[in-house]
Write an enzyme that holds these catalytic residues in place. Sequence first.
Site, PDB file in Angstrom:
ATOM      1  N   ASP A  46     -34.454 -19.044  45.164  1.00  0.00           N
ATOM      2  CA  ASP A  46     -34.148 -17.674  44.762  1.00  0.00           C
ATOM      3  C   ASP A  46     -35.335 -16.773  45.077  1.00  0.00           C
ATOM      4  O   ASP A  46     -36.482 -17.113  44.776  1.00  0.00           O
ATOM      5  CB  ASP A  46     -33.843 -17.602  43.263  1.00  0.00           C
ATOM      6  N   TYR A  51     -40.489  -8.988  45.224  1.00  0.00           N
ATOM      7  CA  TYR A  51     -41.594  -9.919  45.070  1.00  0.00           C
ATOM      8  C   TYR A  51     -42.614  -9.719  46.194  1.00  0.00           C
ATOM      9  O   TYR A  51     -42.497 -10.282  47.288  1.00  0.00           O
ATOM     10  CB  TYR A  51     -41.101 -11.363  45.068  1.00  0.00           C
ATOM     11  N   LYS A  77     -31.803 -10.560  46.236  1.00  0.00           N
ATOM     12  CA  LYS A  77     -31.372  -9.479  45.346  1.00  0.00           C
ATOM     13  C   LYS A  77     -31.306  -8.151  46.078  1.00  0.00           C
ATOM     14  O   LYS A  77     -31.933  -7.979  47.130  1.00  0.00           O
ATOM     15  CB  LYS A  77     -32.325  -9.388  44.144  1.00  0.00           C
TER      16      LYS A  77
END
Length: 336
Positions: A46, A51, A77
Site C-alpha cells: 500500500d 508519502y 490513493k
Amino acid sequence: MSLDKILATRIGFGTAPMGNMFRAVPDEEVEATLEAAWDQGIRFYDTAPLYGAGLAEIRLGGLLSGKPREDFVLSTKVGRVILDEVESGSRDLGEKGSLFEHGRPNKIVHEWTADATERSIEGSLERLGVDRLDVVWVHDIAQDFHGDLWLNKFEEARTGAFRVLSRLREEGVIRAWGLGVNRTEPIELALALDEPQPDGFLLAGRYTLLDHEHALKRLLPMAEEQGVGMVVGGPYSSGILAGGKHFEYQDAPPEIIERVRRIKQIAEQHGVSIKAAALHFSLAHPVSAAVIPGATKPSRVAEDLAALHEEIPTDFWRALRESGLVSPLAPLPDGA
C-alpha cells in the site's frame, strides 16, 4: 469485489516510511527493506502520492518493476496530485505537516474532483511503473477540516473521486476502491449512501490496541452488516506499540505512555510480544481483511511476520479485558 478475495495475504506492507517519514531514509536501506519484504512472502503493498510527495511510490516501483505484475496486489490513493513544480513556500499538510519534511519538494495539490482523481491515478501509475492498480483509496477526505468544511470536501469526493473510481471498477481498470482515512465519520457517511458504494476501507490508527472504541460503536457494525472489509493501517499507533515514541504523528502524551506500559506488563507476564498483541488484536475483528505495518529496516519485517505467527495464550486476552485495556465490544482472538 470483496477485499478478502483481492488481498494476497493477511499482512501487507505500508510504505509511508519509504517516503522519508520522520527521517531521511537512505536508498540502500529502503531497497534492502523492500527486498526483505518480498523475499519473506509479502505480496500486498500500500502506498500513496502523499508519502514524500511521490517518493514512496517511486521507491516501491523500483522493487516491483522486476516482479511479475500478477504476483502482487497494489493499492494507492487519490486526493493529492503531485506536480513537477517545486514548492516555493511552506507546505501545509495539517497534522501530517512535519511527517514528510524529508521527502521530495514537489508541490502537492489537495483535490478530490473527477479530473484530479484521473490525474492522480496517471501520476501514480507513472511513478510506480505499472500498468494497473488493484485497489484505490480516497485519501484523507476529512483530514484537518473542521465544522462543515469536511462535509464540503466529502461532497467533492462523492461527486468526483467516488464516481470516477466506481466507473473504473465497472470497466475492470481497478478491482476495488474505498476510503483511506484516520477518522471513522467519512466512512460511515460513505456506507450510508445509496450510490456509489465502496468495496472496503483503510482505517489508519483507529482500530488498534490503543484506539478502537469509537470504531466499534458505529462503523464496524455497519461494515459487517454490509459485507465491507477493512484494512488496518498504523497497527502500532504511529510506532508507540513497537518501541517508538510517536502516537498520532506526535510525541506520545503521558497517558498513552502509561497505557502502553500496562499492556507491556501484562504481555510480559504471559510471554507475549507487544507487536504480536497489536497485530492479532487488529485482525481479530471479522471485518478486518489485512493489516499493513510499515518498516524501514529488514529486521522489522522479520519481526512483523514473526509476530503474526506468534501463539498468544487466551489468558493474555482475558487479562487485557479484565484490566479494562480493551473494549468489551472488541472481538478477541480465540473467542477470549
